[in-house]
Design a protein around this motif. Structure first.
Motif, PDB file in Angstrom:
ATOM      1  N   MET A   1       0.864  -1.170   0.000  1.00  0.00           N
ATOM      2  CA  MET A   1       0.000   0.000   0.000  1.00  0.00           C
ATOM      3  C   MET A   1       0.904   1.224   0.000  1.00  0.00           C
ATOM      4  N   VAL A   2       0.729   2.069  -0.990  1.00  0.00           N
ATOM      5  CA  VAL A   2       1.534   3.283  -1.116  1.00  0.00           C
ATOM      6  C   VAL A   2       0.697   4.461  -0.628  1.00  0.00           C
ATOM      7  N   SER A   3       1.201   5.149   0.385  1.00  0.00           N
ATOM      8  CA  SER A   3       0.488   6.318   0.903  1.00  0.00           C
ATOM      9  C   SER A   3       1.148   7.580   0.376  1.00  0.00           C
TER      10      SER A   3
ATOM     11  N   ILE B   1      -4.265   6.369  -0.405  1.00  0.00           N
ATOM     12  CA  ILE B   1      -3.574   5.076  -0.427  1.00  0.00           C
ATOM     13  C   ILE B   1      -3.871   4.408  -1.754  1.00  0.00           C
ATOM     14  N   VAL B   2      -2.836   3.886  -2.404  1.00  0.00           N
ATOM     15  CA  VAL B   2      -3.025   3.122  -3.634  1.00  0.00           C
ATOM     16  C   VAL B   2      -2.279   1.796  -3.478  1.00  0.00           C
TER      17      VAL B   2
ATOM     18  N   TRP C   1      -9.072  -3.602  -1.163  1.00  0.00           N
ATOM     19  CA  TRP C   1     -10.075  -2.522  -1.260  1.00  0.00           C
ATOM     20  C   TRP C   1      -9.436  -1.234  -1.762  1.00  0.00           C
ATOM     21  N   CYS C   2      -8.262  -0.922  -1.246  1.00  0.00           N
ATOM     22  CA  CYS C   2      -7.569   0.312  -1.657  1.00  0.00           C
ATOM     23  C   CYS C   2      -7.062   0.232  -3.092  1.00  0.00           C
ATOM     24  N   GLY C   3      -7.050  -0.976  -3.654  1.00  0.00           N
ATOM     25  CA  GLY C   3      -6.631  -1.146  -5.032  1.00  0.00           C
ATOM     26  C   GLY C   3      -7.770  -1.030  -6.032  1.00  0.00           C
TER      27      GLY C   3
END
Length: 200
Positions: A19-21, A31-32, A82-84
């Motif tokens: 997860m990249v913030s 977040i991605v 989910w963040c993706g």
């Protein structure tokens, strides 16, 4: 050995799923989820992430030229996925996934508190490749959750966090330990033969 052949594609698995913030201010924090990521150099320590231009985080990282890579675990698998699939244009991902942004030391982008390892990154170059742009970055600080530190040796035991990897559209918890770097060429210690005590 018989093989089948496919057209050229991204069949290089497994990959870390992170997860990249990003974001310099709380109102743009996002977040991605990224699987196109890896290490590219040791000294200075450098890594990359690749994003499509259409991703909300692409514009944020392009503007601020920094981000944080947050390693993921079994416990974070749902949030990671989910963040993706959801966009930061529509959701506050920290709020929706009950994740906590905490200040980093070197960059303005937040770290994810729940992640066992956080890598602060400063973008050095953006390379346009086609479907994705590659953000080549220097790792300027690394943080680890103290609960994974061995109190006796000081070693960091990431395996206890149950890190996950990505393979062909699926997430997997990393499996059994099979060897340490260099074990294939390490010389085996000769067993000392016990000296027989003379009979009385």
């Amino acid at each position: 050995m018989e093989k089948t052949t496919w057209k050229p594609g991204t069949m290089l698995y497994p990959l870390p799923t992170v997860m990249v913030s990003c974001g310099a201010e709380a109102d743009e924090y996002n977040i991605v989820t990224v699987a196109w990521t890896g290490i590219v150099n040791t000294d200075p320590p450098m890594c990359y992430i690749s994003l499509r231009k259409s991703r909300h985080s692409h514009a944020i990282i392009s503007k601020n030229r920094e981000f944080v890579i947050n390693l993921t675990t079994r416990a974070l698998a749902f949030a990671t996925d989910w963040c993706g699939v959801k966009s930061g244009r529509d959701f506050d991902k920290f709020k929706e996934m009950k994740l906590h942004p905490v200040p980093a030391d070197k960059v303005k982008a937040p770290m994810i508190a729940e992640s066992p390892v956080n890598l602060e990154c400063v973008v050095k170059e953006i390379v346009e490749l086609g479907t994705h742009d590659m953000f080549l970055a220097e790792i300027v600080a690394v943080h680890g959750d103290k609960k994974y530190l061995d109190t006796e040796t000081g070693a960091f035991n990431l395996a206890k966090a149950e890190p996950i990897a990505y393979a062909h559209g699926k997430y997997y918890v990393l499996g059994d330990f099979v060897g340490k770097f260099g074990f294939s060429v390490r010389k085996k210690k000769k067993k000392r033969r016990a000296k027989k005590k003379p009979k009385k």
